[in-house]
Design a protein around this motif. Structure first.
Motif, PDB file in Angstrom:
ATOM      1  N   ALA A  20      23.165 -13.410 -22.893  1.00 54.19           N
ATOM      2  CA  ALA A  20      22.669 -12.027 -22.908  1.00 54.19           C
ATOM      3  C   ALA A  20      21.519 -11.873 -23.900  1.00 54.19           C
ATOM      4  O   ALA A  20      20.528 -11.193 -23.613  1.00 54.19           O
ATOM      5  N   THR A  21      21.644 -12.524 -25.047  1.00 54.03           N
ATOM      6  CA  THR A  21      20.557 -12.482 -26.029  1.00 54.03           C
ATOM      7  C   THR A  21      19.303 -13.142 -25.472  1.00 54.03           C
ATOM      8  O   THR A  21      18.195 -12.618 -25.622  1.00 54.03           O
ATOM      9  N   GLY A  22      19.463 -14.280 -24.829  1.00 53.15           N
ATOM     10  CA  GLY A  22      18.319 -14.976 -24.226  1.00 53.15           C
ATOM     11  C   GLY A  22      17.658 -14.153 -23.140  1.00 53.15           C
ATOM     12  O   GLY A  22      16.427 -14.102 -23.038  1.00 53.15           O
ATOM     13  N   LEU A  56      18.434  -7.742 -32.581  1.00 52.90           N
ATOM     14  CA  LEU A  56      19.142  -7.669 -33.851  1.00 52.90           C
ATOM     15  C   LEU A  56      20.346  -6.739 -33.787  1.00 52.90           C
ATOM     16  O   LEU A  56      21.438  -7.085 -34.237  1.00 52.90           O
ATOM     17  N   VAL A  57      20.157  -5.562 -33.222  1.00 58.40           N
ATOM     18  CA  VAL A  57      21.239  -4.579 -33.190  1.00 58.40           C
ATOM     19  C   VAL A  57      22.345  -5.016 -32.241  1.00 58.40           C
ATOM     20  O   VAL A  57      23.524  -5.043 -32.607  1.00 58.40           O
ATOM     21  N   PHE A  58      21.993  -5.369 -31.014  1.00 56.64           N
ATOM     22  CA  PHE A  58      23.029  -5.719 -30.037  1.00 56.64           C
ATOM     23  C   PHE A  58      23.688  -7.057 -30.343  1.00 56.64           C
ATOM     24  O   PHE A  58      24.910  -7.191 -30.229  1.00 56.64           O
ATOM     25  N   ALA A  59      22.911  -8.054 -30.699  1.00 54.16           N
ATOM     26  CA  ALA A  59      23.502  -9.362 -30.978  1.00 54.16           C
ATOM     27  C   ALA A  59      24.399  -9.292 -32.211  1.00 54.16           C
ATOM     28  O   ALA A  59      25.515  -9.818 -32.195  1.00 54.16           O
ATOM     29  N   GLY A  60      23.930  -8.655 -33.244  1.00 52.91           N
ATOM     30  CA  GLY A  60      24.752  -8.544 -34.454  1.00 52.91           C
ATOM     31  C   GLY A  60      26.077  -7.859 -34.185  1.00 52.91           C
ATOM     32  O   GLY A  60      27.145  -8.357 -34.565  1.00 52.91           O
ATOM     33  N   GLY A  61      26.034  -6.728 -33.519  1.00 55.06           N
ATOM     34  CA  GLY A  61      27.262  -6.000 -33.216  1.00 55.06           C
ATOM     35  C   GLY A  61      28.166  -6.738 -32.254  1.00 55.06           C
ATOM     36  O   GLY A  61      29.388  -6.800 -32.441  1.00 55.06           O
ATOM     37  N   SER A  62      27.595  -7.329 -31.234  1.00 53.21           N
ATOM     38  CA  SER A  62      28.406  -8.016 -30.227  1.00 53.21           C
ATOM     39  C   SER A  62      29.065  -9.273 -30.779  1.00 53.21           C
ATOM     40  O   SER A  62      30.222  -9.558 -30.461  1.00 53.21           O
ATOM     41  N   LEU A  82      33.822   1.331 -33.108  1.00 49.98           N
ATOM     42  CA  LEU A  82      33.125   1.533 -34.371  1.00 49.98           C
ATOM     43  C   LEU A  82      31.767   0.850 -34.355  1.00 49.98           C
ATOM     44  O   LEU A  82      30.766   1.413 -34.804  1.00 49.98           O
ATOM     45  N   THR A  83      31.708  -0.346 -33.804  1.00 49.91           N
ATOM     46  CA  THR A  83      30.450  -1.089 -33.736  1.00 49.91           C
ATOM     47  C   THR A  83      29.437  -0.371 -32.855  1.00 49.91           C
ATOM     48  O   THR A  83      28.253  -0.303 -33.195  1.00 49.91           O
ATOM     49  N   TYR A  84      29.894   0.175 -31.721  1.00 45.73           N
ATOM     50  CA  TYR A  84      28.976   0.914 -30.848  1.00 45.73           C
ATOM     51  C   TYR A  84      28.379   2.103 -31.603  1.00 45.73           C
ATOM     52  O   TYR A  84      27.163   2.343 -31.532  1.00 45.73           O
ATOM     53  N   THR A  85      29.219   2.822 -32.324  1.00 43.82           N
ATOM     54  CA  THR A  85      28.729   3.961 -33.104  1.00 43.82           C
ATOM     55  C   THR A  85      27.710   3.503 -34.139  1.00 43.82           C
ATOM     56  O   THR A  85      26.659   4.130 -34.314  1.00 43.82           O
ATOM     57  N   LEU A  86      28.008   2.415 -34.813  1.00 40.86           N
ATOM     58  CA  LEU A  86      27.084   1.900 -35.824  1.00 40.86           C
ATOM     59  C   LEU A  86      25.794   1.370 -35.201  1.00 40.86           C
ATOM     60  O   LEU A  86      24.724   1.469 -35.810  1.00 40.86           O
ATOM     61  N   GLN A  87      25.874   0.820 -33.985  1.00 45.25           N
ATOM     62  CA  GLN A  87      24.665   0.349 -33.307  1.00 45.25           C
ATOM     63  C   GLN A  87      23.742   1.514 -32.967  1.00 45.25           C
ATOM     64  O   GLN A  87      22.524   1.418 -33.153  1.00 45.25           O
ATOM     65  N   LEU A  89      23.657   4.388 -34.504  1.00 43.75           N
ATOM     66  CA  LEU A  89      23.142   4.865 -35.792  1.00 43.75           C
ATOM     67  C   LEU A  89      22.047   3.939 -36.321  1.00 43.75           C
ATOM     68  O   LEU A  89      21.003   4.406 -36.791  1.00 43.75           O
ATOM     69  N   ALA A  90      22.266   2.629 -36.235  1.00 40.43           N
ATOM     70  CA  ALA A  90      21.265   1.669 -36.719  1.00 40.43           C
ATOM     71  C   ALA A  90      19.969   1.774 -35.925  1.00 40.43           C
ATOM     72  O   ALA A  90      18.873   1.709 -36.498  1.00 40.43           O
ATOM     73  N   MET A  91      20.082   1.941 -34.613  1.00 35.65           N
ATOM     74  CA  MET A  91      18.877   2.074 -33.787  1.00 35.65           C
ATOM     75  C   MET A  91      18.112   3.349 -34.157  1.00 35.65           C
ATOM     76  O   MET A  91      16.881   3.329 -34.285  1.00 35.65           O
ATOM     77  N   GLY A  92      18.840   4.431 -34.344  1.00 37.12           N
ATOM     78  CA  GLY A  92      18.189   5.682 -34.749  1.00 37.12           C
ATOM     79  C   GLY A  92      17.508   5.566 -36.100  1.00 37.12           C
ATOM     80  O   GLY A  92      16.364   6.019 -36.279  1.00 37.12           O
ATOM     81  N   LEU A  93      18.188   4.969 -37.065  1.00 36.51           N
ATOM     82  CA  LEU A  93      17.595   4.791 -38.394  1.00 36.51           C
ATOM     83  C   LEU A  93      16.391   3.858 -38.350  1.00 36.51           C
ATOM     84  O   LEU A  93      15.411   4.067 -39.067  1.00 36.51           O
ATOM     85  N   ALA A  94      16.446   2.854 -37.500  1.00 39.91           N
ATOM     86  CA  ALA A  94      15.299   1.949 -37.364  1.00 39.91           C
ATOM     87  C   ALA A  94      14.089   2.690 -36.798  1.00 39.91           C
ATOM     88  O   ALA A  94      12.962   2.489 -37.269  1.00 39.91           O
ATOM     89  N   PHE A  95      14.326   3.557 -35.803  1.00 37.33           N
ATOM     90  CA  PHE A  95      13.221   4.331 -35.251  1.00 37.33           C
ATOM     91  C   PHE A  95      12.633   5.280 -36.291  1.00 37.33           C
ATOM     92  O   PHE A  95      11.409   5.446 -36.370  1.00 37.33           O
ATOM     93  N   VAL A  96      13.459   5.907 -37.098  1.00 41.90           N
ATOM     94  CA  VAL A  96      12.972   6.790 -38.156  1.00 41.90           C
ATOM     95  C   VAL A  96      12.151   5.991 -39.157  1.00 41.90           C
ATOM     96  O   VAL A  96      11.055   6.411 -39.568  1.00 41.90           O
ATOM     97  N   ALA A  97      12.660   4.828 -39.562  1.00 43.41           N
ATOM     98  CA  ALA A  97      11.940   3.996 -40.533  1.00 43.41           C
ATOM     99  C   ALA A  97      10.601   3.523 -39.973  1.00 43.41           C
ATOM    100  O   ALA A  97       9.589   3.530 -40.684  1.00 43.41           O
ATOM    101  N   ILE A  98      10.581   3.135 -38.712  1.00 41.30           N
ATOM    102  CA  ILE A  98       9.327   2.670 -38.104  1.00 41.30           C
ATOM    103  C   ILE A  98       8.334   3.820 -37.992  1.00 41.30           C
ATOM    104  O   ILE A  98       7.143   3.658 -38.252  1.00 41.30           O
TER     105      ILE A  98
END
Length: 157
Positions: A20-22, A56-62, A82-87, A89-98
């Motif tokens: 899936a990552t590939g 990074l987000v999906f592979a790390g969580g999965s 919990l991981t889905y929720t954190l994913q 959140l992480a995606m949203g925070l990454a978009f804000v940071a970018i």
């Protein structure tokens, strides 16, 4: 009468997640190449940033959920939710940071970044579901084989 079977359990989770990552990387790199040809280097940079986010987000969580499922199967659903929720959140925070960093205004195209995130996510989900549904996972664990009771025949005691 039942037939004994040898149950050999092979943990296929990492293989599914690596494929899936590939696939997600392939979709992202293809979109970066198309972006570079169609809209220039800013589109390619945006697509590469989006691809990196997805991987990074999906592979790390999965991989974290897969490890928990292997070690403590009873906690897998809780950790997955919990991981889905954190994913998310992480995606949203990454978009804000970018967005706040100014990268999207200078070197990366916002539309290609979003497109790469959407395409990479779709590729990830399709591959992961397709591969996971082809696995033969038993509904329950039979445990170690119990010793067979022996029946003594008449006169063999």
């Amino acid at each position: 009468m039942t037939t004994e079977t040898n149950q050999v359990t092979h943990h296929q989770g990492p293989r599914v997640l690596l494929v899936a990552t590939g696939g997600s990387l392939a979709v992202g790199l293809t979109s970066a190449g198309v972006g570079a040809l169609v809209a220039g280097s800013s589109a390619a940079v945006g697509a590469l940033i989006g691809t990196a986010l997805v991987v990074l987000v999906f592979a790390g969580g999965s991989f974290a959920v897969d490890e928990v499922a292997r070690v403590m199967p009873a906690a897998a659903l809780l950790v997955a939710l919990l991981t889905y929720t954190l994913q998310v959140l992480a995606m949203g925070l990454a978009f804000v940071a970018i967005s706040r960093s100014g990268v999207l205004d200078q070197t990366a195209d916002r539309g290609w970044l979003a497109g790469a995130v959407i395409a990479g996510t779709a590729g990830w989900v399709v591959l992961q579901v397709a591969l996971a549904t082809r696995q033969r996972i038993p509904a329950y664990d039979l445990g170690p084989a119990a010793p067979r009771p022996t029946t003594a025949r008449a006169g063999e005691r």
